[in-house]
Design an enzyme around this catalytic site. Structure first.
Site, short mmCIF file in Angstrom:
data_model
loop_
_atom_site.label_atom_id
_atom_site.label_comp_id
_atom_site.label_asym_id
_atom_site.label_seq_id
_atom_site.Cartn_x
_atom_site.Cartn_y
_atom_site.Cartn_z
N HIS A 162 0.80 -1.29 0.03
CA HIS A 162 -0.29 -0.05 0.19
C HIS A 162 0.79 1.48 0.00
O HIS A 162 0.37 2.25 -0.43
CB HIS A 162 -0.99 0.01 1.01
CG HIS A 162 -0.43 0.39 2.47
ND1 HIS A 162 0.00 -0.45 3.41
CD2 HIS A 162 -0.56 1.51 3.21
CE1 HIS A 162 0.32 -0.08 4.41
NE2 HIS A 162 0.15 1.06 4.34
N ASP A 163 2.02 1.41 0.15
CA ASP A 163 2.90 2.38 0.38
C ASP A 163 4.15 2.67 -0.33
O ASP A 163 4.72 3.38 -0.68
CB ASP A 163 3.41 2.58 2.04
CG ASP A 163 2.46 3.30 2.71
OD1 ASP A 163 1.62 4.16 2.28
OD2 ASP A 163 2.65 3.16 3.97
N GLU A 175 3.78 5.54 -3.31
CA GLU A 175 3.93 6.75 -2.79
C GLU A 175 5.19 7.05 -1.82
O GLU A 175 5.65 8.07 -2.09
CB GLU A 175 2.58 6.81 -1.50
CG GLU A 175 2.42 8.25 -0.77
CD GLU A 175 1.28 7.86 0.07
OE1 GLU A 175 1.42 8.59 1.13
OE2 GLU A 175 0.25 7.52 -0.25
N ASP A 176 5.74 6.07 -1.23
CA ASP A 176 6.87 6.41 -0.77
C ASP A 176 8.14 5.75 -0.90
O ASP A 176 9.35 6.03 -0.74
CB ASP A 176 6.68 5.75 0.57
CG ASP A 176 5.61 6.32 1.57
OD1 ASP A 176 5.18 7.40 1.35
OD2 ASP A 176 5.27 5.75 2.56
N ASP A 234 -4.70 0.98 7.77
CA ASP A 234 -3.58 1.91 7.74
C ASP A 234 -3.83 2.99 8.92
O ASP A 234 -3.04 3.46 9.68
CB ASP A 234 -3.40 2.56 6.19
CG ASP A 234 -2.27 3.49 6.05
OD1 ASP A 234 -1.29 3.16 6.50
OD2 ASP A 234 -2.51 4.61 5.77
#
Length: 182
Positions: free
Chosen positions: A55-56, A59-60, A116
């Site tokens: 999930h990240d 984005e990260d 999250d």
């Protein structure tokens, strides 16, 4: 190797050098693992659990949605896309959009988003981010509650866990604030 195992391995590699914001500098992968564990405990399908691990990463970590689709299929990539903020936008706008878009999440993305927020809120209570004052921590909890309130089709158990974490964290923040004023 299962889809979940492959996603876990990719997440571990992608987040290898990242740490949480607390003073202890806990490895960031602990958050990702907690999100995946929670959605699995709430009965999520294999693609949802795989997406929770991932999930990240867009984005990260700079992983592309196209590479996720190639490795895991359109469903996993779509779930990750649903829970990924557009980092080209200012932080305040990203946070506003999470609230606005919460009600439009698929069931799987809503589960990941709930897990999250639960993980993040609980972490603030356990190990607050360095340089965050009481007001900022309380504002984060309130904002997370607003996001979660808009999510569709949440499991009662998960929603209760989130509410308990928010209450516990809010109490911990206030205790620390009172101790700091003594």
């Amino acid at each position: 190797m299962t889809m979940i195992d492959a996603a876990r391995r990719q997440a571990e590699a992608a987040h290898r050098d990242q740490q949480r914001k607390g003073a202890a500098g806990a490895p960031y992968i602990g958050h990702v693992a907690e999100v995946a564990r929670l959605v699995a405990a709430w009965g999520a399908s294999e693609p949802v659990v795989a997406a929770a691990w991932l999930h990240d990463v867009v984005e990260d970590c700079g992983v592309s949605l196209a590479s996720l689709e190639a490795a895991y299929g359109a469903e996993v990539a779509s779930l990750v896309a649903e829970v990924t903020d557009d980092k080209t936008l200012p932080k305040a706008e990203r946070k506003r959009l999470q609230v606005v878009n919460a009600g439009h999440k698929s069931v799987g993305a809503a589960l990941i988003k709930l897990a999250d927020k639960l993980s993040n809120v609980a972490e603030i209570g356990r190990e607050p981010p360095m340089h965050w004052d009481e007001a900022r921590m309380l504002a984060y909890v309130e904002w997370a509650e607003t996001v979660v309130a808009g999510l569709p089709a949440l499991p009662a158990t998960g929603l209760q866990q989130f509410r308990e974490a928010a209450a516990t964290t809010r109490a911990a923040i206030r205790r620390r604030g009172e101790a700091g004023r003594d």
